[in-house]
Design a protein around this motif. Structure first.
Motif, PDB file in Angstrom:
ATOM      1  N   VAL A   1       0.835  -1.213   0.000  1.00 50.27           N
ATOM      2  CA  VAL A   1       0.000   0.000   0.000  1.00 50.27           C
ATOM      3  C   VAL A   1       0.868   1.261   0.000  1.00 50.27           C
ATOM      4  O   VAL A   1       0.514   2.291   0.571  1.00 50.27           O
ATOM      5  N   GLU A   2       2.003   1.154  -0.697  1.00 52.07           N
ATOM      6  CA  GLU A   2       2.896   2.310  -0.830  1.00 52.07           C
ATOM      7  C   GLU A   2       2.346   3.297  -1.857  1.00 52.07           C
ATOM      8  O   GLU A   2       1.691   2.900  -2.831  1.00 52.07           O
ATOM      9  N   ASP A   3       2.692   4.580  -1.679  1.00 48.11           N
ATOM     10  CA  ASP A   3       2.307   5.577  -2.682  1.00 48.11           C
ATOM     11  C   ASP A   3       2.890   5.233  -4.051  1.00 48.11           C
ATOM     12  O   ASP A   3       2.259   5.488  -5.089  1.00 48.11           O
ATOM     13  N   ALA A   4       4.100   4.650  -4.052  1.00 47.89           N
ATOM     14  CA  ALA A   4       4.733   4.306  -5.335  1.00 47.89           C
ATOM     15  C   ALA A   4       3.923   3.238  -6.084  1.00 47.89           C
ATOM     16  O   ALA A   4       3.879   3.225  -7.313  1.00 47.89           O
ATOM     17  N   THR A   5       3.295   2.346  -5.324  1.00 50.89           N
ATOM     18  CA  THR A   5       2.475   1.301  -5.956  1.00 50.89           C
ATOM     19  C   THR A   5       1.191   1.913  -6.517  1.00 50.89           C
ATOM     20  O   THR A   5       0.749   1.583  -7.623  1.00 50.89           O
ATOM     21  N   VAL A   6       0.611   2.827  -5.764  1.00 49.89           N
ATOM     22  CA  VAL A   6      -0.554   3.562  -6.270  1.00 49.89           C
ATOM     23  C   VAL A   6      -0.183   4.282  -7.568  1.00 49.89           C
ATOM     24  O   VAL A   6      -0.898   4.188  -8.580  1.00 49.89           O
TER      25      VAL A   6
ATOM     26  N   GLN B   1      -1.707   3.923 -11.274  1.00 50.89           N
ATOM     27  CA  GLN B   1      -2.296   5.081 -11.961  1.00 50.89           C
ATOM     28  C   GLN B   1      -1.691   5.219 -13.361  1.00 50.89           C
ATOM     29  O   GLN B   1      -2.394   5.505 -14.331  1.00 50.89           O
ATOM     30  N   ASN B   2      -0.382   4.960 -13.457  1.00 45.65           N
ATOM     31  CA  ASN B   2       0.265   5.002 -14.776  1.00 45.65           C
ATOM     32  C   ASN B   2      -0.267   3.894 -15.691  1.00 45.65           C
ATOM     33  O   ASN B   2      -0.474   4.108 -16.892  1.00 45.65           O
ATOM     34  N   VAL B   3      -0.462   2.720 -15.110  1.00 45.78           N
ATOM     35  CA  VAL B   3      -1.058   1.627 -15.899  1.00 45.78           C
ATOM     36  C   VAL B   3      -2.430   2.068 -16.402  1.00 45.78           C
ATOM     37  O   VAL B   3      -2.780   1.876 -17.576  1.00 45.78           O
TER      38      VAL B   3
ATOM     39  N   LEU C   1      -8.120   1.312  -3.355  1.00 43.43           N
ATOM     40  CA  LEU C   1      -9.033   1.372  -4.499  1.00 43.43           C
ATOM     41  C   LEU C   1      -9.459   2.811  -4.794  1.00 43.43           C
ATOM     42  O   LEU C   1      -9.627   3.194  -5.956  1.00 43.43           O
ATOM     43  N   HIS C   2      -9.638   3.605  -3.733  1.00 47.93           N
ATOM     44  CA  HIS C   2     -10.025   5.013  -3.944  1.00 47.93           C
ATOM     45  C   HIS C   2      -8.959   5.791  -4.705  1.00 47.93           C
ATOM     46  O   HIS C   2      -9.284   6.633  -5.546  1.00 47.93           O
ATOM     47  N   GLN C   3      -7.678   5.516  -4.386  1.00 42.73           N
ATOM     48  CA  GLN C   3      -6.607   6.270  -5.064  1.00 42.73           C
ATOM     49  C   GLN C   3      -6.632   5.997  -6.570  1.00 42.73           C
ATOM     50  O   GLN C   3      -6.484   6.902  -7.387  1.00 42.73           O
ATOM     51  N   ILE C   4      -6.829   4.732  -6.926  1.00 40.69           N
ATOM     52  CA  ILE C   4      -6.862   4.383  -8.361  1.00 40.69           C
ATOM     53  C   ILE C   4      -8.164   4.888  -8.978  1.00 40.69           C
ATOM     54  O   ILE C   4      -8.176   5.423 -10.093  1.00 40.69           O
ATOM     55  N   SER C   5      -9.267   4.708  -8.246  1.00 39.79           N
ATOM     56  CA  SER C   5     -10.585   5.111  -8.763  1.00 39.79           C
ATOM     57  C   SER C   5     -10.616   6.605  -9.061  1.00 39.79           C
ATOM     58  O   SER C   5     -11.124   7.027 -10.115  1.00 39.79           O
ATOM     59  N   ALA C   6     -10.073   7.408  -8.136  1.00 43.57           N
ATOM     60  CA  ALA C   6     -10.113   8.865  -8.318  1.00 43.57           C
ATOM     61  C   ALA C   6      -9.341   9.251  -9.582  1.00 43.57           C
ATOM     62  O   ALA C   6      -9.753  10.143 -10.338  1.00 43.57           O
ATOM     63  N   HIS C   7      -8.232   8.561  -9.811  1.00 46.98           N
ATOM     64  CA  HIS C   7      -7.403   8.836 -10.984  1.00 46.98           C
ATOM     65  C   HIS C   7      -8.181   8.509 -12.273  1.00 46.98           C
ATOM     66  O   HIS C   7      -8.170   9.283 -13.233  1.00 46.98           O
TER      67      HIS C   7
END
Ligand code: ACM
Length: 491
Positions: free
Chosen positions: A242-247, A251-253, A304-310
């Motif tokens: 759950v690192e920011d780098a993984t988020v 997001q890049n993917v 999931l929220h971090q990816i969803s928001a993106h």
């Protein structure tokens, strides 16, 4: 050759047969009229009379559905690629038709076993014939990553191949290039099918972690879960960290995924994410505290929220499995209820749209009978054709004022037990014929009447070369996929 019996699948709303027939050839013009009120964007009227064929339809999708119905009014041999007469008999008929649900989906898992591009294109043809209009494409798993991502080439260089499957000693893999994906998406669009890609997070991610170990929970001592592209099936305990780098990685993917898939929806999975690793990881516990979260379920919802928001910032909507109800839902997320239909009712109560995909009704990786030798998941009760036909997309206990949140349903073809395209055909057909009727046609159903139509319809599938399961029972030559897994599970 006489005009055949009429046996359209899925069954049209209204069908009135006349007494004559019209000779139809590949150069016969079809009259197209607009201005058909009240049948919705996919509704059409199709008339065959002495003057020829007329479609009344207001959208390209409606015209396309009318064409698919017309194909089914012709003799089955007309569906062969070559070798027929110049003209075919068409019965005089009037058909008025429109779908019950706007989302008539099939999940195709190309991650557990790769399905070559040509087979995906062929599958889209068969979906179109049955007026199924959403391909939910399960592209990533513990056992393989199937979509080229330019920024992260190791996802496919490493993640698209596994060493073996269940100890068979044979590598398995494959992936779609971005050109392949664009071709498939365009081919689907020509058939009025939307492709919804699924990038499953934060569980089901071992192939990505094998390619980029920094995505995993590396501080978990003696991890019980796999770290190579997984060679077994089941639910891996390996999950993303759950690192920011993984988020940021995901997001890049998603930037590339959103460029490749122009449809409204992107699926983030969210199913079956075991929490053992996060509980054991000092770093995940530190993150939980830093983020002010109290449970591992909150961590999953946060991720999931971090990816969803993106993704939402790009104007897209999200889809996820019902496990995402364990935390706060990202606004507008559609919830696919697979562990039953409670998730659909809960999602609707929370004001979200929902798809029903209850495993005991529409999981077509399950066996089609309990006859010896019947392929499919041995640990579940069979989903017979009759049961598939009895599926009702709106759950019985859905409050009537919330029923409009059910935007449709999806049947699934998970592929642990489908190592080859031949097996995909066998598991999919004719159950998808039954499913198509549950999502297109009205709620009234008569299995014997359907079965009568299906007998004729199977001649069409024969003409198309589909290796469906015959009505009378398993084919003795059928491959026995994943026999070792079957044996292990039986122990
Ligand atoms: C699922 O079957 N894990 C969605």
């Amino acid at each position: 050759m006489d005009a055949p019996e009429i046996s359209v699948i899925p069954k049209p709303l209204l069908l009135e047969r006349g007494s004559g027939e019209f000779r139809f050839g590949s150069h016969t013009p079809v009259t197209l009229r607009n201005g058909l009120p009240e049948l919705g964007p996919e509704g059409y009227r199709l008339t065959v009379d002495a003057d020829g064929v007329t479609f009344e339809a207001d959208t390209p999708a409606a015209v396309f559905h009318a064409e698919q119905t017309l194909r089914q009014l012709l003799p089955p041999a007309a569906l062969r690629e070559a070798g027929g007469p110049d003209t075919w008999p068409l019965p005089h008929v009037q058909i008025i038709d429109a779908p019950r649900f706007r989302w008539r989906g099939v999940l195709l898992d190309v991650a557990r076993h790769f399905l070559p591009k040509r087979e995906v294109l062929r599958f889209l043809d068969l979906m179109a014939l049955h007026k199924l209009n959403v391909l939910h494409w399960h592209l990533t798993e513990d056992q393989g990553w199937r979509v080229e991502i330019k920024r992260y080439p190791r996802l496919t260089e490493v993640g698209s191949w596994r060493r073996e499957t269940l100890g068979d000693g044979r590598p398995h893999g494959g992936f779609y290039t971005q050109d392949d994906i664009r071709e498939i998406v365009a081919y689907a669009a020509e058939r009025h099918i939307t492709v919804v890609p699924e990038i499953d997070v934060p569980g089901h991610s071992t192939a990505a972690i094998a390619a980029y170990p920094e995505l995993g929970n590396q501080d978990v001592p003696a991890a019980a879960g796999p770290r190579e592209v997984w060679t077994r099936f089941g639910i891996a305990t390996t999950v993303l960290n759950v690192e920011d780098a993984t988020v940021a990685f995901y997001q890049n993917v998603m930037d590339e995924i959103c460029d490749l898939f122009p449809g409204d929806y992107i699926c983030l999975g969210g199913d079956e994410c075991p929490k053992e690793e996060w509980k054991a990881s000092a770093r995940a516990q530190q993150r939980k505290a830093e983020l002010g979260l109290s449970t591992e379920e909150d961590l999953q919802a946060w991720f999931l929220h971090q990816i969803s928001a993106h993704v939402a910032a790009k104007g897209r909507k999200l889809l996820g499995w019902d496990e995402i109800l364990e935390g706060a839902l990202f606004p507008g997320t559609v919830v696919s209820s697979w562990r039953g239909t409670e998730g659909a009712v809960e999602a609707a109560r929370r004001g979200h749209d929902t798809l029903t995909s209850p495993c005991t009704w529409v999981y077509f990786d399950y066996r089609q009978s309990d006859a010896p030798g019947e392929p499919g998941a041995p640990w579940a009760a069979p989903t017979t054709l009759e049961r598939a036909y009895a599926f009702e997309p709106v759950p019985e206990d859905m409050p009537s004022d919330l029923a409009s949140h059910v935007i449709g349903s999806e049947a699934t073809l998970w592929s642990e037990y489908m190592p080859s395209p031949r097996v995909v055909d066998y598991q999919a057909w004719p159950r998808l014929c039954a499913f198509s009727e549950t999502v297109w046609s009205g709620a009234e159903r008569d299995y014997d009447e359907f079965r009568g139509r299906l007998v004729k319809h199977l001649e069409r599938l024969d003409a198309l070369g589909v290796e469906y399961r015959p009505l009378e029972g398993p084919r003795p030559w059928q491959e026995q996929p994943a026999a070792r897994w079957r044996a292990e599970e039986a122990e």
